[in-house]
Design a protein around this motif. Structure first.
Motif, mmCIF file in Angstrom:
data_model
loop_
_atom_site.group_PDB
_atom_site.id
_atom_site.type_symbol
_atom_site.label_atom_id
_atom_site.label_comp_id
_atom_site.label_asym_id
_atom_site.label_seq_id
_atom_site.Cartn_x
_atom_site.Cartn_y
_atom_site.Cartn_z
ATOM 1 N N ALA A 211 0.843 -1.203 0.000
ATOM 2 C CA ALA A 211 0.000 0.000 0.000
ATOM 3 C C ALA A 211 0.880 1.255 0.000
ATOM 4 N N VAL A 212 2.005 1.199 0.721
ATOM 5 C CA VAL A 212 2.910 2.360 0.765
ATOM 6 C C VAL A 212 3.589 2.522 -0.595
ATOM 7 N N GLU A 213 3.954 1.384 -1.202
ATOM 8 C CA GLU A 213 4.567 1.451 -2.534
ATOM 9 C C GLU A 213 3.632 2.105 -3.538
ATOM 10 N N LEU A 214 2.361 1.706 -3.435
ATOM 11 C CA LEU A 214 1.356 2.257 -4.347
ATOM 12 C C LEU A 214 1.241 3.772 -4.151
ATOM 13 N N GLU A 215 1.244 4.188 -2.889
ATOM 14 C CA GLU A 215 1.152 5.612 -2.582
ATOM 15 C C GLU A 215 2.386 6.356 -3.125
ATOM 16 N N PHE A 216 3.536 5.708 -3.043
ATOM 17 C CA PHE A 216 4.774 6.289 -3.578
ATOM 18 C C PHE A 216 4.573 6.623 -5.061
ATOM 19 N N GLY A 217 4.056 5.640 -5.790
ATOM 20 C CA GLY A 217 3.841 5.838 -7.232
ATOM 21 C C GLY A 217 2.818 6.936 -7.489
ATOM 22 N N ASP A 218 1.762 6.954 -6.671
ATOM 23 C CA ASP A 218 0.714 7.960 -6.843
ATOM 24 C C ASP A 218 1.245 9.366 -6.602
ATOM 25 N N VAL A 219 2.054 9.502 -5.543
ATOM 26 C CA VAL A 219 2.591 10.831 -5.225
ATOM 27 C C VAL A 219 3.539 11.277 -6.341
ATOM 28 N N LEU A 220 4.352 10.349 -6.836
ATOM 29 C CA LEU A 220 5.251 10.703 -7.938
ATOM 30 C C LEU A 220 4.436 11.191 -9.142
ATOM 31 N N ALA A 221 3.344 10.477 -9.434
ATOM 32 C CA ALA A 221 2.506 10.890 -10.572
ATOM 33 C C ALA A 221 1.936 12.293 -10.332
ATOM 34 N N GLN A 222 1.544 12.566 -9.091
ATOM 35 C CA GLN A 222 1.008 13.901 -8.759
ATOM 36 C C GLN A 222 2.065 14.985 -8.960
ATOM 37 N N VAL A 223 3.296 14.656 -8.547
ATOM 38 C CA VAL A 223 4.379 15.641 -8.685
ATOM 39 C C VAL A 223 4.600 15.954 -10.170
ATOM 40 N N LEU A 224 4.586 14.911 -10.990
ATOM 41 C CA LEU A 224 4.832 15.135 -12.421
ATOM 42 C C LEU A 224 3.675 15.898 -13.059
ATOM 43 N N MET A 225 2.458 15.620 -12.575
ATOM 44 C CA MET A 225 1.311 16.380 -13.082
ATOM 45 C C MET A 225 1.444 17.842 -12.693
ATOM 46 N N TYR A 226 1.912 18.072 -11.454
ATOM 47 C CA TYR A 226 2.088 19.456 -10.999
ATOM 48 C C TYR A 226 3.127 20.159 -11.863
ATOM 49 N N ARG A 227 4.199 19.432 -12.195
ATOM 50 C CA ARG A 227 5.233 20.021 -13.059
ATOM 51 C C ARG A 227 4.620 20.485 -14.386
ATOM 52 N N ASP A 228 3.810 19.623 -15.007
ATOM 53 C CA ASP A 228 3.252 19.970 -16.312
ATOM 54 C C ASP A 228 2.220 21.090 -16.196
ATOM 55 N N TYR A 229 1.446 21.024 -15.110
ATOM 56 C CA TYR A 229 0.439 22.064 -14.892
ATOM 57 C C TYR A 229 1.119 23.426 -14.714
ATOM 58 N N ALA A 230 2.148 23.450 -13.826
ATOM 59 C CA ALA A 230 2.822 24.718 -13.535
ATOM 60 C C ALA A 230 3.471 25.272 -14.798
ATOM 61 N N SER A 231 4.030 24.372 -15.606
ATOM 62 C CA SER A 231 4.707 24.834 -16.804
ATOM 63 C C SER A 231 3.682 25.403 -17.806
ATOM 64 N N ARG A 232 2.509 24.771 -17.872
ATOM 65 C CA ARG A 232 1.468 25.283 -18.777
ATOM 66 C C ARG A 232 0.964 26.638 -18.294
ATOM 67 N N VAL A 233 0.682 26.731 -16.991
ATOM 68 C CA VAL A 233 0.192 27.996 -16.449
ATOM 69 C C VAL A 233 1.240 29.087 -16.650
ATOM 70 N N ALA A 234 2.517 28.724 -16.422
ATOM 71 C CA ALA A 234 3.586 29.715 -16.567
ATOM 72 C C ALA A 234 3.642 30.223 -18.006
ATOM 73 N N ALA A 235 3.399 29.324 -18.952
ATOM 74 C CA ALA A 235 3.458 29.736 -20.355
ATOM 75 C C ALA A 235 2.338 30.719 -20.670
ATOM 76 N N GLU A 236 1.200 30.572 -19.956
ATOM 77 C CA GLU A 236 0.043 31.430 -20.244
ATOM 78 C C GLU A 236 0.009 32.669 -19.373
ATOM 79 N N ALA A 237 0.798 32.650 -18.279
ATOM 80 C CA ALA A 237 0.588 33.656 -17.229
ATOM 81 C C ALA A 237 0.871 35.075 -17.685
ATOM 82 N N THR A 238 0.085 35.960 -17.114
ATOM 83 C CA THR A 238 0.346 37.387 -17.267
ATOM 84 C C THR A 238 0.856 37.868 -15.917
ATOM 85 N N ALA A 239 1.222 39.140 -15.847
ATOM 86 C CA ALA A 239 1.748 39.667 -14.581
ATOM 87 C C ALA A 239 0.696 39.609 -13.480
ATOM 88 N N ASP A 240 -0.574 39.655 -13.870
ATOM 89 C CA ASP A 240 -1.652 39.690 -12.892
ATOM 90 C C ASP A 240 -2.416 38.359 -12.995
#
Ligand SMILES: Cc1cc2nc3c(=O)[nH]c(=O)nc-3n(C[C@H](O)[C@H](O)[C@H](O)COP(=O)(O)OP(=O)(O)OC[C@H]3O[C@@H](n4cnc5c(N)ncnc54)[C@H](O)[C@@H]3O)c2cc1C
Length: 384
Positions: A276-305
């Protein structure tokens, strides 16, 4: 004068430049940041960053920044985390007060405060919350009355991060109690060394002061220190809060570093994790990678405000991710034997300090319930 990041160079070149400079200059561990005396090393580091043009890469070149786009700023964050740079002592100034001054301040105000902010000659803290005004920020009661060319401030702020080593506070004060409560609020810059200001550190269960309460008794502040005009403080503050919740605040790299340190702890202990802990490890890693892609997309679109709803999503994502990551670490470090009642390793002690702090991330920068309210109203169009 420093050069803008842009100018035909690629993100890879920018990354390489940062990696080389940070690799050479990041200081070894600095002492815990628990007061003015301990802040000296952190201030010196900020000066070094400023001299090299890295203190606030997202600021315009004319103010000593590099004019970095959101993407370029994210690369800076990533490399800073990768190099394990120290806590940024003047983050409230560089991320909140500075951009707010650029948006609402006069030429004279920018000139007065931005250079000293950039070099951490003046360290800033954020004076919004009060004992009876947190989520309902507009309920704030710290009063400021006009007297000649001054405002006279009376009241109390609380949970002010870093006030025990800061020099200045940007505060929301009530200048009018008669009309709608959002209207009578003013944003003002207050020198913490002014007579009548008392800063009392709040000591936490771990014996460390992270924040302070601040009392104002007949504190005279020049009217020239009002930013954005009397009674316009709500609008100024909402812009500043967008900066606080935005993507520039957290980088996925710090989460990947944490997962990697857990992986190493498991490998060196030679244990097998519960499935169960191993599974959670994989899930958290997937979340981190999703956050990376999300942040990069938002950053590409972001304005100063940044749009309020985007900032709210972002805050929800990084704070929930942090809680989950540190909970995972607790299970892993128990399995490796690092975390034991009364006999934990240094690695586990450090981890658990952050485990507790991660819970606070659901509260600061506006609680997660409030972020959900914002999304419900602004994105889903649900009634208030
Ligand atoms: C580590 C840390 C650092 C901080 N640093 C600073 C700082 O530097 N400067 C500063 O000004 N403040 C700071 N704060 C204070 C922070 O902004 C407030 O704690 C936060 O806004 C919540 O306010 P409150 O504590 O008064 O809780 P309350 O507003 O009383 O909320 C209590 C609970 O009720 C929920 N709630 C309240 N209203 C609603 C609603 N309308 N809908 C749904 N749920 C609701 C909240 O989500 C929360 O769970 C910091 C807080 C922490 C934990």
């Amino acid at each position: 004068m420093t050069q803008a990041v842009a100018g035909g160079r690629s993100l890879d070149d920018w990354r390489a430049e940062l990696r080389a400079w940070l690799g050479e200059h990041v200081p070894r561990a600095l002492p815990p940041l628990d007061g003015h005396a301990a802040s000296a090393g952190y201030r010196a580091w900020e000066r070094k960053l400023a001299d090299a043009g890295y203190a606030a890469v997202h600021w315009p070149v004319e103010h000593g920044g590099r004019g970095a786009s959101e993407r370029e700023r994210l690369v800076f964050q990533e490399e800073y985390e990768r190099a394990r740079g120290p806590v940024r002592i003047n983050i409230q100034g560089l991320m909140l007060a500075g951009p707010t001054l650029m948006a609402f301040g006069t030429e004279r105000q920018r000139h007065r405060w931005l250079p000293a902010m950039l070099r951490a000659d003046e360290v800033w803290c954020q004076g919004f919350s009060e004992p009876d005004a947190g989520s309902d920020l507009a309920a704030l009661r710290t009063r400021a009355e006009q007297s000649g060319d001054d405002l006279v401030v009376n009241g109390q702020k609380v949970w002010t991060t870093g006030a025990h080593y800061a020099d200045w506070i940007f505060a929301l004060v009530r200048t009018d109690s008669a009309g709608p409560k959002h209207r009578g609020i003013t944003w003002v810059m207050i020198d913490l060394r002014t007579p009548g200001v008392t800063v009392r550190p709040i000591t936490q269960l771990n014996d460390r002061p992270e924040f302070a309460e601040i009392f104002f008794e007949d504190v005279r502040v020049p009217l020239d220190n009002v930013v954005g005009g009397i009674g316009n403080g709500w609008r100024v503050a909402m812009t500043a809060l967008g900066f606080e919740r935005g993507v520039g605040r957290r980088s996925y790299i710090q989460y990947l570093n944490r997962l990697e340190s857990l992986r190493r702890a498991v490998a060196s202990a030679g244990v097998r994790l519960d499935p169960a802990v191993e599974l959670e490890f994989g899930d958290v890693l997937a979340q981190v990678l999703m956050y990376r892609d999300y942040a990069s997309r938002v950053a590409a679109e972001a304005t100063a405000d940044p749009p309020t709803a985007t900032a709210a999503y972002n805050k929800l994502i990084w704070s929930e991710l942090q809680v989950r990551l540190f909970q995972l670490g607790e299970s892993v470090l128990r399995a490796t034997g690092d975390l034991r009642d009364g006999a934990s390793t240094e690695r586990a002690e450090e981890w658990m300090a952050e485990y507790w702090y991660a819970r606070a991330a659901r509260i600061f920068a506006g609680t997660n319930q409030i972020q959900k309210n914002i999304i419900a109203e602004r994105v889903l169009g649900m009634p208030r």
